[in-house]
Design a protein around this motif. Structure first.
Motif, mmCIF file in Angstrom:
data_model
loop_
_atom_site.group_PDB
_atom_site.id
_atom_site.type_symbol
_atom_site.label_atom_id
_atom_site.label_comp_id
_atom_site.label_asym_id
_atom_site.label_seq_id
_atom_site.Cartn_x
_atom_site.Cartn_y
_atom_site.Cartn_z
ATOM 1 N N VAL A 97 0.877 -1.167 0.000
ATOM 2 C CA VAL A 97 0.000 0.000 0.000
ATOM 3 C C VAL A 97 0.915 1.218 0.000
ATOM 4 O O VAL A 97 1.701 1.401 0.922
ATOM 5 N N ASN A 99 1.490 4.726 0.782
ATOM 6 C CA ASN A 99 0.827 5.570 1.779
ATOM 7 C C ASN A 99 1.335 7.007 1.709
ATOM 8 O O ASN A 99 2.481 7.248 1.345
ATOM 9 N N GLU A 117 4.471 0.514 -8.371
ATOM 10 C CA GLU A 117 3.374 -0.043 -9.163
ATOM 11 C C GLU A 117 3.862 -0.995 -10.248
ATOM 12 O O GLU A 117 3.142 -1.903 -10.642
ATOM 13 N N LEU A 125 -1.647 -2.816 -3.830
ATOM 14 C CA LEU A 125 -3.079 -3.028 -3.601
ATOM 15 C C LEU A 125 -3.855 -1.723 -3.562
ATOM 16 O O LEU A 125 -5.034 -1.694 -3.899
ATOM 17 N N ALA A 126 -3.183 -0.650 -3.108
ATOM 18 C CA ALA A 126 -3.862 0.638 -2.981
ATOM 19 C C ALA A 126 -2.837 1.757 -2.894
ATOM 20 O O ALA A 126 -1.693 1.531 -2.499
ATOM 21 N N ILE A 128 -2.865 5.423 -1.051
ATOM 22 C CA ILE A 128 -3.618 6.271 -0.128
ATOM 23 C C ILE A 128 -2.947 7.634 -0.095
ATOM 24 O O ILE A 128 -1.735 7.738 0.083
ATOM 25 N N HIS A 153 -9.142 7.971 4.764
ATOM 26 C CA HIS A 153 -8.085 6.993 5.037
ATOM 27 C C HIS A 153 -8.681 5.730 5.670
ATOM 28 O O HIS A 153 -8.359 4.614 5.272
ATOM 29 N N ALA A 156 -10.559 3.778 3.084
ATOM 30 C CA ALA A 156 -9.637 3.059 2.196
ATOM 31 C C ALA A 156 -9.172 1.757 2.842
ATOM 32 O O ALA A 156 -9.072 0.718 2.174
ATOM 33 N N ASP A 159 -12.093 -0.692 2.735
ATOM 34 C CA ASP A 159 -12.257 -1.201 1.371
ATOM 35 C C ASP A 159 -11.205 -2.255 1.058
ATOM 36 O O ASP A 159 -11.503 -3.284 0.442
ATOM 37 N N LEU A 160 -9.975 -2.016 1.496
ATOM 38 C CA LEU A 160 -8.902 -2.978 1.272
ATOM 39 C C LEU A 160 -9.197 -4.296 1.987
ATOM 40 O O LEU A 160 -9.042 -5.375 1.421
ATOM 41 N N GLU A 163 -11.897 -6.113 0.091
ATOM 42 C CA GLU A 163 -11.374 -6.672 -1.161
ATOM 43 C C GLU A 163 -10.590 -7.949 -0.908
ATOM 44 O O GLU A 163 -10.718 -8.919 -1.646
#
Length: 166
Positions: A97, A99, A117, A125-126, A128, A153, A156, A159-160, A163
């Motif tokens: 993640v 951050n 990425e 995964l995300a 933030i 935050h 998020a 949601d993670l 998922e």
């Protein structure tokens, strides 16, 4: 810092991410579904249990978009691999993640985010954003969902967890 996810823990104790170059935190769970944390990388908290499918429990590592986080992640990964090998446990890397990301911090920050990425193992995964509630909760050492349960935050993180629970 690493978060450890188990397909069975509630996200009520989620802490915001801190700079991985400053300290390592292991977020470990068992029981319900979600993400939680403690201070040391402990493979025992998130090891794959007998008969459990892969990628149902494991490590989620928050990183920052800077070179220090890349170095810290390599060190943390090496330490986790050593612990797992010595402890004869299997731990899945679920992902990263990014951050406290803000593209306004410059070209190098964006390039570092892009580098994370591009990494396929573990995947991002995300991402933030650099949100004040996360910084304030981290500075006060207060669980994010306790400090600012309705913040972007915190959402998020929920949601993670959702998922990953699927």
């Amino acid at each position: 810092m690493s978060w450890m996810y188990s397909s069975g823990l509630s996200a009520t104790g989620t802490y915001p991410a801190a700079d991985t170059s400053a300290a390592y935190f292991s977020f470990g769970l068992s029981g319900r579904s979600g993400i939680k944390g403690s201070r040391s990388p402990s493979c025992g908290l998130v090891r794959r249990r007998e008969g459990e499918l892969a990628d149902r429990s494991g490590v989620i590592t928050p990183v920052w978009a800077n070179k220090a986080s890349h170095r810290a992640f390599r060190l943390l990964k090496s330490q986790m691999e050593d612990l797992c090998k010595k402890g004869r446990v299997q731990v899945d890397y679920l992902g990263l993640v990014v951050n406290a990301y803000d593209s306004r911090h410059g070209k190098l920050v964006k390039e570092n985010k892009d580098e994370w990425e591009k990494s396929s193992s573990p995947p991002v995964l995300a991402v933030i954003g650099d949100l004040k509630e996360g910084r304030e909760a981290a500075d006060g050492e207060i669980p994010l969902l306790e400090y600012a349960p309705d913040s972007e935050h915190a959402q998020a993180m929920r949601d993670l967890a959702k998922e990953l629970a699927v």
